[in-house]
Design a protein around this motif. Structure first.
Motif, PDB file in Angstrom:
ATOM      1  N   TYR A 160      -1.166  67.055 -41.627  1.00 54.71           N
ATOM      2  CA  TYR A 160      -0.089  67.452 -40.730  1.00 54.71           C
ATOM      3  C   TYR A 160       0.071  68.961 -40.775  1.00 54.71           C
ATOM      4  O   TYR A 160       0.174  69.552 -41.851  1.00 54.71           O
ATOM      5  CB  TYR A 160       1.226  66.778 -41.147  1.00 54.71           C
ATOM      6  CG  TYR A 160       2.371  67.172 -40.279  1.00 54.71           C
ATOM      7  CD1 TYR A 160       2.462  66.724 -38.975  1.00 54.71           C
ATOM      8  CD2 TYR A 160       3.347  68.013 -40.762  1.00 54.71           C
ATOM      9  CE1 TYR A 160       3.507  67.108 -38.158  1.00 54.71           C
ATOM     10  CE2 TYR A 160       4.401  68.408 -39.958  1.00 54.71           C
ATOM     11  CZ  TYR A 160       4.475  67.949 -38.652  1.00 54.71           C
ATOM     12  OH  TYR A 160       5.497  68.350 -37.863  1.00 54.71           O
ATOM     13  N   PHE A 161       0.055  69.595 -39.625  1.00 56.81           N
ATOM     14  CA  PHE A 161       0.265  71.037 -39.526  1.00 56.81           C
ATOM     15  C   PHE A 161       1.271  71.304 -38.413  1.00 56.81           C
ATOM     16  O   PHE A 161       0.961  71.122 -37.232  1.00 56.81           O
ATOM     17  CB  PHE A 161      -1.045  71.767 -39.245  1.00 56.81           C
ATOM     18  CG  PHE A 161      -0.883  73.258 -39.253  1.00 56.81           C
ATOM     19  CD1 PHE A 161      -0.688  73.932 -40.441  1.00 56.81           C
ATOM     20  CD2 PHE A 161      -0.903  73.973 -38.076  1.00 56.81           C
ATOM     21  CE1 PHE A 161      -0.522  75.305 -40.460  1.00 56.81           C
ATOM     22  CE2 PHE A 161      -0.744  75.336 -38.083  1.00 56.81           C
ATOM     23  CZ  PHE A 161      -0.553  76.011 -39.270  1.00 56.81           C
ATOM     24  N   PRO A 162       2.488  71.713 -38.763  1.00 49.81           N
ATOM     25  CA  PRO A 162       3.539  71.925 -37.761  1.00 49.81           C
ATOM     26  C   PRO A 162       3.397  73.270 -37.045  1.00 49.81           C
ATOM     27  O   PRO A 162       4.173  74.198 -37.246  1.00 49.81           O
ATOM     28  CB  PRO A 162       4.814  71.859 -38.598  1.00 49.81           C
ATOM     29  CG  PRO A 162       4.397  72.369 -39.931  1.00 49.81           C
ATOM     30  CD  PRO A 162       2.979  71.890 -40.118  1.00 49.81           C
ATOM     31  N   LEU A 163       2.405  73.395 -36.185  1.00 48.14           N
ATOM     32  CA  LEU A 163       2.108  74.659 -35.519  1.00 48.14           C
ATOM     33  C   LEU A 163       3.264  75.130 -34.635  1.00 48.14           C
ATOM     34  O   LEU A 163       3.754  76.254 -34.783  1.00 48.14           O
ATOM     35  CB  LEU A 163       0.824  74.509 -34.689  1.00 48.14           C
ATOM     36  CG  LEU A 163       0.362  75.755 -33.957  1.00 48.14           C
ATOM     37  CD1 LEU A 163      -0.019  76.829 -34.952  1.00 48.14           C
ATOM     38  CD2 LEU A 163      -0.805  75.420 -33.061  1.00 48.14           C
ATOM     39  N   THR A 164       3.713  74.300 -33.721  1.00 50.64           N
ATOM     40  CA  THR A 164       4.793  74.685 -32.810  1.00 50.64           C
ATOM     41  C   THR A 164       6.093  74.906 -33.561  1.00 50.64           C
ATOM     42  O   THR A 164       6.831  75.848 -33.267  1.00 50.64           O
ATOM     43  CB  THR A 164       4.985  73.601 -31.726  1.00 50.64           C
ATOM     44  OG1 THR A 164       3.729  73.357 -31.099  1.00 50.64           O
ATOM     45  CG2 THR A 164       5.992  74.033 -30.699  1.00 50.64           C
ATOM     46  N   THR A 165       6.384  74.075 -34.521  1.00 48.63           N
ATOM     47  CA  THR A 165       7.598  74.239 -35.320  1.00 48.63           C
ATOM     48  C   THR A 165       7.561  75.565 -36.076  1.00 48.63           C
ATOM     49  O   THR A 165       8.567  76.279 -36.132  1.00 48.63           O
ATOM     50  CB  THR A 165       7.741  73.069 -36.312  1.00 48.63           C
ATOM     51  OG1 THR A 165       7.807  71.851 -35.572  1.00 48.63           O
ATOM     52  CG2 THR A 165       8.985  73.206 -37.156  1.00 48.63           C
ATOM     53  N   LYS A 197      17.052  65.480 -37.782  1.00 50.84           N
ATOM     54  CA  LYS A 197      17.406  64.811 -36.532  1.00 50.84           C
ATOM     55  C   LYS A 197      17.275  65.732 -35.323  1.00 50.84           C
ATOM     56  O   LYS A 197      17.278  65.271 -34.195  1.00 50.84           O
ATOM     57  CB  LYS A 197      18.836  64.266 -36.604  1.00 50.84           C
ATOM     58  CG  LYS A 197      18.975  63.130 -37.576  1.00 50.84           C
ATOM     59  CD  LYS A 197      20.399  62.618 -37.616  1.00 50.84           C
ATOM     60  CE  LYS A 197      20.534  61.537 -38.676  1.00 50.84           C
ATOM     61  NZ  LYS A 197      21.898  61.045 -38.778  1.00 50.84           N
ATOM     62  N   LEU A 198      17.156  67.042 -35.550  1.00 52.03           N
ATOM     63  CA  LEU A 198      16.984  67.990 -34.461  1.00 52.03           C
ATOM     64  C   LEU A 198      15.599  67.908 -33.830  1.00 52.03           C
ATOM     65  O   LEU A 198      15.373  68.440 -32.759  1.00 52.03           O
ATOM     66  CB  LEU A 198      17.232  69.424 -34.950  1.00 52.03           C
ATOM     67  CG  LEU A 198      18.645  69.749 -35.394  1.00 52.03           C
ATOM     68  CD1 LEU A 198      18.697  71.168 -35.951  1.00 52.03           C
ATOM     69  CD2 LEU A 198      19.619  69.606 -34.241  1.00 52.03           C
ATOM     70  N   GLY A 199      14.677  67.235 -34.490  1.00 50.23           N
ATOM     71  CA  GLY A 199      13.332  67.067 -33.952  1.00 50.23           C
ATOM     72  C   GLY A 199      12.336  68.089 -34.463  1.00 50.23           C
ATOM     73  O   GLY A 199      11.185  68.099 -34.033  1.00 50.23           O
ATOM     74  N   LEU A 200      12.768  68.985 -35.354  1.00 51.27           N
ATOM     75  CA  LEU A 200      11.818  69.936 -35.910  1.00 51.27           C
ATOM     76  C   LEU A 200      10.756  69.190 -36.699  1.00 51.27           C
ATOM     77  O   LEU A 200      11.042  68.277 -37.443  1.00 51.27           O
ATOM     78  CB  LEU A 200      12.524  70.947 -36.814  1.00 51.27           C
ATOM     79  CG  LEU A 200      13.428  71.944 -36.110  1.00 51.27           C
ATOM     80  CD1 LEU A 200      14.123  72.818 -37.132  1.00 51.27           C
ATOM     81  CD2 LEU A 200      12.657  72.777 -35.137  1.00 51.27           C
ATOM     82  N   GLY A 201       9.516  69.573 -36.519  1.00 50.06           N
ATOM     83  CA  GLY A 201       8.413  68.893 -37.191  1.00 50.06           C
ATOM     84  C   GLY A 201       7.787  67.815 -36.344  1.00 50.06           C
ATOM     85  O   GLY A 201       6.752  67.264 -36.691  1.00 50.06           O
ATOM     86  N   ARG A 202       8.373  67.528 -35.212  1.00 44.04           N
ATOM     87  CA  ARG A 202       7.816  66.523 -34.304  1.00 44.04           C
ATOM     88  C   ARG A 202       7.754  67.061 -32.879  1.00 44.04           C
ATOM     89  O   ARG A 202       7.931  66.343 -31.922  1.00 44.04           O
ATOM     90  CB  ARG A 202       8.671  65.253 -34.337  1.00 44.04           C
ATOM     91  CG  ARG A 202       8.529  64.501 -35.651  1.00 44.04           C
ATOM     92  CD  ARG A 202       9.418  63.291 -35.690  1.00 44.04           C
ATOM     93  NE  ARG A 202      10.716  63.746 -36.226  1.00 44.04           N
ATOM     94  CZ  ARG A 202      11.883  63.379 -35.752  1.00 44.04           C
ATOM     95  NH1 ARG A 202      11.957  62.566 -34.749  1.00 44.04           N
ATOM     96  NH2 ARG A 202      12.993  63.845 -36.284  1.00 44.04           N
ATOM     97  N   LEU A 203       7.516  68.354 -32.758  1.00 49.24           N
ATOM     98  CA  LEU A 203       7.461  68.985 -31.451  1.00 49.24           C
ATOM     99  C   LEU A 203       6.073  68.854 -30.848  1.00 49.24           C
ATOM    100  O   LEU A 203       5.089  68.695 -31.572  1.00 49.24           O
ATOM    101  CB  LEU A 203       7.824  70.474 -31.575  1.00 49.24           C
ATOM    102  CG  LEU A 203       9.227  70.784 -32.060  1.00 49.24           C
ATOM    103  CD1 LEU A 203       9.380  72.281 -32.285  1.00 49.24           C
ATOM    104  CD2 LEU A 203      10.261  70.301 -31.069  1.00 49.24           C
TER     105      LEU A 203
END
Length: 68
Positions: free
Chosen positions: A46-51, A26-32
């Motif tokens: 899916y590649f969580p670069l910013t996360t 719910k903190l939004g990690l993975g959807r930045l």
């Protein structure tokens, strides 16, 4: 600190993070902004670069603080 201790610490961190994952998501990690997500027919990437960068910075800061 030797490798065995680091692996034990990493395992314990995963054990703690696992049950807390619904709350942590719910903190939004993975959807930045900057996370790469490609969805097409029959393909999902899916590649969580910013996360990854954010988590790396936080872990580096924590390790630096505990080292002193």
């Amino acid at each position: 600190m030797n490798l065995q201790k680091w692996l034990i610490i990493a395992g314990l961190a995963l054990l703690v993070a696992g049950p807390l994952w619904p709350w942590l998501s719910k903190l939004g990690l993975g959807r930045l902004p900057g996370d790469i997500a490609v969805r097409r027919e029959g393909l999902g990437f899916y590649f969580p670069l910013t996360t990854s960068i954010l988590i790396s910075l936080v872990v580096t800061l924590l390790l630096w603080l505990f080292r002193k």
